[in-house]
Scaffold this motif. Structure first.
Motif, mmCIF file in Angstrom:
data_model
loop_
_atom_site.group_PDB
_atom_site.id
_atom_site.type_symbol
_atom_site.label_atom_id
_atom_site.label_comp_id
_atom_site.label_asym_id
_atom_site.label_seq_id
_atom_site.Cartn_x
_atom_site.Cartn_y
_atom_site.Cartn_z
ATOM 1 N N PRO A 5 5.014 5.484 -14.322
ATOM 2 C CA PRO A 5 4.680 4.137 -15.145
ATOM 3 C C PRO A 5 5.329 2.919 -14.668
ATOM 4 O O PRO A 5 4.572 1.669 -14.909
ATOM 5 N N ILE A 6 6.534 2.744 -13.986
ATOM 6 C CA ILE A 6 7.018 1.636 -13.467
ATOM 7 C C ILE A 6 6.033 0.929 -12.277
ATOM 8 O O ILE A 6 5.882 -0.428 -12.405
ATOM 9 N N ARG A 7 5.700 1.871 -11.502
ATOM 10 C CA ARG A 7 4.849 1.486 -10.470
ATOM 11 C C ARG A 7 3.636 0.636 -11.129
ATOM 12 O O ARG A 7 3.066 -0.265 -10.493
ATOM 13 N N LYS A 8 2.905 1.392 -12.133
ATOM 14 C CA LYS A 8 1.658 0.768 -12.724
ATOM 15 C C LYS A 8 2.096 -0.631 -13.512
ATOM 16 O O LYS A 8 1.052 -1.596 -13.282
ATOM 17 N N ALA A 9 3.137 -0.546 -14.359
ATOM 18 C CA ALA A 9 3.617 -1.927 -14.747
ATOM 19 C C ALA A 9 3.877 -3.069 -13.838
ATOM 20 O O ALA A 9 3.516 -4.130 -14.080
ATOM 21 N N LEU A 10 4.549 -2.517 -12.691
ATOM 22 C CA LEU A 10 4.993 -3.642 -11.575
ATOM 23 C C LEU A 10 3.380 -4.142 -10.830
ATOM 24 O O LEU A 10 3.352 -5.232 -10.595
ATOM 25 N N ARG A 11 2.487 -3.008 -10.747
ATOM 26 C CA ARG A 11 1.321 -3.549 -10.055
ATOM 27 C C ARG A 11 0.493 -4.296 -10.906
ATOM 28 O O ARG A 11 -0.160 -5.522 -10.509
ATOM 29 N N LYS A 12 0.433 -4.196 -12.285
ATOM 30 C CA LYS A 12 -0.159 -5.049 -13.219
ATOM 31 C C LYS A 12 0.362 -6.535 -13.108
ATOM 32 O O LYS A 12 -0.335 -7.494 -13.102
ATOM 33 N N LYS A 13 1.669 -6.452 -13.037
ATOM 34 C CA LYS A 13 2.413 -7.735 -13.116
ATOM 35 C C LYS A 13 2.359 -8.747 -11.655
ATOM 36 O O LYS A 13 2.053 -9.824 -11.669
ATOM 37 N N THR A 14 2.319 -7.842 -10.754
ATOM 38 C CA THR A 14 2.353 -8.463 -9.377
ATOM 39 C C THR A 14 0.955 -8.626 -8.694
ATOM 40 O O THR A 14 0.642 -9.308 -8.139
ATOM 41 N N GLN A 15 -0.148 -7.937 -9.385
ATOM 42 C CA GLN A 15 -1.586 -7.523 -8.860
ATOM 43 C C GLN A 15 -1.492 -7.273 -7.442
ATOM 44 O O GLN A 15 -2.510 -7.433 -6.600
ATOM 45 N N PHE A 16 -0.492 -6.460 -7.062
ATOM 46 C CA PHE A 16 -0.374 -5.925 -5.582
ATOM 47 C C PHE A 16 -1.341 -4.791 -5.493
ATOM 48 O O PHE A 16 -1.633 -4.096 -6.398
ATOM 49 N N SER A 17 -1.617 -4.335 -4.186
ATOM 50 C CA SER A 17 -2.425 -3.223 -3.945
ATOM 51 C C SER A 17 -1.752 -1.889 -4.593
ATOM 52 O O SER A 17 -0.717 -1.601 -4.082
ATOM 53 N N SER A 18 -2.608 -1.102 -5.515
ATOM 54 C CA SER A 18 -2.220 -0.004 -5.930
ATOM 55 C C SER A 18 -1.861 0.860 -5.050
ATOM 56 O O SER A 18 -0.943 1.821 -5.398
ATOM 57 N N VAL A 19 -2.648 1.232 -4.077
ATOM 58 C CA VAL A 19 -2.587 2.283 -2.908
ATOM 59 C C VAL A 19 -1.281 2.004 -2.101
ATOM 60 O O VAL A 19 -0.397 2.823 -1.941
ATOM 61 N N ALA A 20 -0.953 0.697 -1.848
ATOM 62 C CA ALA A 20 0.125 0.441 -0.965
ATOM 63 C C ALA A 20 1.480 0.924 -1.750
ATOM 64 O O ALA A 20 2.354 1.434 -1.165
#
Length: 458
Positions: A127-142
């Motif tokens: 859940p932290i990974r997904k939340a950070l990805r949403k906030k930063t728009q960084f690659s989910s796969v990376a």
């Protein structure tokens, strides 16, 4: 039986064990015990001696590391259930910053997986990974690959994760876990570095379902943290891990400086792994009380025993196989060919562990089984002695080599492969490009680094 026939018999026995576990779905404990018994009969160990050989190999594991494995796993369960693992993750994000979310996820995984199984750790931190990805728009796969790699690295290298503890105890260095922890942290470096760069590389070439949909409905990072309620403070979250390490460091320092008298006795007592982890567990109980979950302690203990039980039995069965190998004359034959074997050296446990990992999927089974085959460096009739790995430092490096092999590789027969791909929103074919490939690179890089260390330290 002697000579080349003995070696061929050993190879056939290992092959049958791998097939039994990976193809016939035989429980690893039964496969190890069955192969050990048949091997003992085939190689000619006197029938009257076989029960004693099996019993001593089995009981030796429980007496040396059983309690340590249980205590370490229980600490991990407490950190998971109280939210302390999430607090540790939040501390890492604050330390690294949100501009490098893939690095934050990797370090976060590495820290959390020291006491927590990597499968559970990924579920906790996703859940932290997904939340950070949403906030930063960084690659989910990376970010998925980085998190997986961080978790996996400490899972195979650093106690109190059960695999490294079991290997240390089987190889005869169960009383010096501090050295294993320190070297495990050092050996983690090349694994984390190569995984970081590969995560950035593959993140530009593979897209997950999250990348395609942009995951607009997910929580952002700040909202996610609030949804978990009040997390433990940093000291309480870190203490169950840090305090045992400091206790073991004190014991090692007392031995290194040659302390004597009551101070030395007290330092050795506190620094023993059983006492050090007991102190860590006491801090875990304090954490439970602070979190208002002390009533759940009994159920947590029961759940932990259910998880740890199979690991203990598989580790003990690996000890039986190692005892049979030591009693059968394998080592004598290998000593006669020591010159040839010296060229293999530290790579031998890596190769055995990698074969077992790739064949049957479980890193813990690969670690414990390989450690059982290697035996203790203190025993003159063990594979460790035959390979010239007969010092405490050599034993620690062997634990690392076994761990590197247990990384290599994670694919479809590994439950962690499916945890990473499913939670990461990737297709199975993308899992091979990401999870399988990164674990291959991590295992090879770690082993090369371990070999270089052995050139200077051994």
């Amino acid at each position: 039986m002697s000579g080349i026939a003995l070696i061929i018999t050993f190879i056939i026995a290992i092959a049958i064990m791998i097939v039994a576990i990976s193809k016939w779905n035989v429980n690893p404990f039964l496969a190890l015990m069955g192969v050990s018994l048949v091997l003992a009969i085939v190689v000619g160990i006197p029938l009257k001696d076989i029960p004693t050989t099996i019993g001593s190999g089995f009981s030796g594991i429980f007496s040396s590391i059983g309690i340590v494995i249980i205590l370490g796993a229980l600490i991990g369960t407490i950190l998971e259930k109280t939210g302390a693992a999430l607090k540790l993750a939040e501390m890492v994000v604050r330390l690294v910053g949100q501009k490098r979310p893939q690095l934050a996820m990797e370090i976060m995984g590495w820290v959390v997986s020291i006491p927590v199984f990597c499968d559970s750790g990924f579920v906790i931190l996703d859940p932290i990974r997904k939340a950070l990805r949403k906030k930063t728009q960084f690659s989910s796969v990376a970010m998925t690959v980085a998190l997986s790699a961080g978790l996996y690295t400490s899972h195979v290298f650093i106690p109190p994760t059960p695999g490294p503890i079991a290997a240390a105890g089987t190889l005869g260095i169960g009383d010096n876990l501090f050295m294993v922890i320190v070297l495990g942290a050092v050996v983690s470096i090349p694994s984390l570095i190569i995984a970081y760069f590969y995560a950035n590389y593959i993140g530009k070439r593979v897209r997950s379902a999250e990348d395609e949909t942009q995951d607009l409905d997910g929580q952002d990072y700040d909202s996610l943290l609030k949804s978990f309620g009040k997390l433990p403070n940093g000291f309480l979250a870190l203490a169950p891990i840090l305090i045992p390490i400091l206790c073991m460091a004190l014991g090692s320092l007392a031995a290194a400086l040659g302390w004597t008298g009551n101070v030395a006795a007290l330092s050795k007592f506190i620094g023993s792994p059983i006492i050090a982890l007991t102190v860590g567990l006491l801090f875990g109980v304090i954490l439970l009380m602070h979190s208002g979950k002390i009533r759940d302690f009994n159920s947590m203990t029961t759940d932990t025993m259910k998880v740890v039980g199979p690991i203990l039995f598989i580790t003990a069965a690996g000890g039986v196989l190692g005892k049979v190998i030591a009693s059968a004359g394998f080592v004598g034959y290998m000593n006669e060919h020591a010159a040839a074997l010296s060229m293999v050296g530290i790579f031998f446990p890596f190769l055995i562990s990698a074969i077992l990992k790739s064949a049957q999927g479980s890193s813990t089974v690969a670690i414990t089984t390989t450690a059982g085959i290697m035996g203790s460096f203190l025993e003159g009739g063990s594979m460790m002695a035959a390979l010239g790995l007969s010092t405490p430092l050599a034993a620690v490096l062997t634990v690392m080599a076994i761990g590197a092999g247990a990384m290599t590789v994670s694919h479809a027969n590994d439950s962690y492969f499916w945890v990473v791909t499913n939670f990461g929103g990737m297709k199975p074919e993308d899992g091979y490009k990401t999870q399988t490939m990164v674990t291959l690179l991590m295992g090879i890089a770690s082993m090369i680094f371990i070999w270089i260390l052995s050139l200077f330290l051994l």
